[in-house]
Design an enzyme around this catalytic site. Structure first.
Site, PDB file in Angstrom:
ATOM      1  CE  LYS A 174       6.806   9.883 -12.843  1.00 23.22           C
ATOM      2  NZ  LYS A 174       6.067  10.845 -12.003  1.00 23.22           N
ATOM      3  CD  GLN A 207       6.761  11.860  -8.540  1.00 24.32           C
ATOM      4  OE1 GLN A 207       6.923  12.042  -9.744  1.00 24.32           O
ATOM      5  NE2 GLN A 207       5.985  10.880  -8.082  1.00 24.32           N
ATOM      6  CG  ASP A 264       2.463  14.721 -13.980  1.00 27.03           C
ATOM      7  OD1 ASP A 264       2.554  13.532 -14.356  1.00 27.03           O
ATOM      8  OD2 ASP A 264       3.127  15.202 -13.050  1.00 27.03           O
TER       9      ASP A 264
HETATM   10  N1  GUN Z   1       2.746  11.043  -7.593  1.00 25.79           N
HETATM   11  C1  GUN Z   1       2.125   9.863  -7.827  1.00 25.79           C
HETATM   12  N2  GUN Z   1       1.845   9.727  -9.134  1.00 25.79           N
HETATM   13  C2  GUN Z   1       2.281  10.855  -9.740  1.00 25.79           C
HETATM   14  C3  GUN Z   1       2.276  11.287 -11.095  1.00 25.79           C
HETATM   15  O1  GUN Z   1       1.777  10.641 -12.009  1.00 25.79           O
HETATM   16  N3  GUN Z   1       2.841  12.507 -11.313  1.00 25.79           N
HETATM   17  C4  GUN Z   1       3.362  13.266 -10.323  1.00 25.79           C
HETATM   18  N4  GUN Z   1       3.871  14.444 -10.640  1.00 25.79           N
HETATM   19  N5  GUN Z   1       3.385  12.888  -9.054  1.00 25.79           N
HETATM   20  C5  GUN Z   1       2.841  11.675  -8.777  1.00 25.79           C
END
Ligand code: GUN
Length: 293
Positions: A52, A96, A119
């Site tokens: 990211k 996350q 998100d």
């Molecule tokens: N864990 C797995 N996929 C995601 C996501 O798209 N966003 C976040 N914050 N955590 C995750």
């Protein structure tokens, strides 16, 4: 059979975003800024967050990585979220997941300002999506909708089967596919661990979105000829031929299923790169065209 190339599509979209950001900054505007909170040192989460941050660089965004150890308290995390909510130089942020067991994930998600929830996990964003109002849509389903759109997959009137009912993928995917929109307008069936006849339901599907986390679950005998198969699975399986000792395997038995399909996504290189790309689209939107402002 057409292979849906998520890697190529994501690269194209990131270039489009970078061009928009260059135009913004040329006019003296601040570039979008995404912050990520990472708790602990889980290998998968480390990789996702690193990717990211890398994507932010490719798009011309500013990024901040905020780390906490596994023993961080919920109170400390909530305080940090409050700080990020109030920081006007941060357009969006993510926490996350998964978080350590002693932290209530829903408390954390609810503390994020919906206007910065890139998100799309906050109940307000989930609710807005479900009634078709503008807001932030969860990145994986949003990325899949982009792929369906860019590859011209006909969805109107089709039977879509979603395997899995997670809050992050299965549920929002079903909502988007049934929405009166294009792509959308599907008749949707959601299957999960308590569905007794998944094979028969899949055989009737024009579109299958597999998001169960069970490697190779969708086999050729479950697929109608000419179907579109979207594979969200990303399980690490042992592979002694690789230096790392593992490789990613999807929820679809790709080798045997691909030849029956009209469209199919590979793993890796299908949905995965699009997920990060959707987060970049959401962050640009948070900066430039925030639905809450
Ligand atoms: N864990 C797995 N996929 C995601 C996501 O798209 N966003 C976040 N914050 N955590 C995750």
């Amino acid at each position: 059979m057409t292979l849906i190339d998520g890697k190529k599509t994501a690269a194209e979209i990131k270039q489009e975003i970078a061009a928009e950001v260059a135009a913004m900054t040329a006019q003296g505007e601040r570039a979008p800024h995404l912050a990520a909170i990472l708790v602990g040192h889980d290998g998968g989460s480390e990789t996702y967050v690193a990717n990211k941050v890398k994507a932010c660089g490719e798009c011309g965004f500013t990024s901040s990585l905020i780390r906490f150890e596994d023993d961080v308290t919920e109170e400390t995390l909530l305080k940090e979220i409050k700080r990020l909510n109030e920081d006007e130089t941060i357009d969006g942020f993510i926490v996350q997941l998964p978080l350590p067991r002693h932290i209530n994930e829903q408390n954390i998600i609810r503390a994020i300002d919906p206007a910065k929830d890139v998100d799309g996990f906050h109940p307000i964003n989930v609710g807005r999506m479900s009634i078709g109002l503008p807001g932030f849509v969860s990145a994986t389903p949003a990325g899949i909708m982009q792929l369906l759109k860019r590859y011209g997959v006909e969805t109107k009137g089709k039977h879509a089967v979603v395997l899995g009912r997670s809050n992050i993928v299965g549920k929002p995917m079903a909502t988007l596919l049934m929405q009166k929109a294009n792509p959308g307008n599907c008749t949707v069936t959601v299957c999960h661990s308590a569905t007794p006849n998944i094979k028969e339901i899949c055989r009737n599907a024009d579109i299958i979105v597999a998001a169960l986390g069970q490697p190779g679950f969708v086999t050729a005998d479950m697929v109608k000829p000419g179907a579109t198969i979207i594979d969200v699975g990303t399980t690490r399986v042992a592979d002694p031929t690789r230096k790392s000792g593992w490789r990613l395997r999807g929820d679809v038995d790709f080798e045997n299923v691909a030849e029956k399909c009209e469209f199919i996504t590979p793993v890796p290189g299908g949905v995965g790169p699009m997920t990060i790309c959707s987060l970049m689209i959401n962050t640009l939107q948070a900066r430039k065209d925030n639905p809450y402002k």
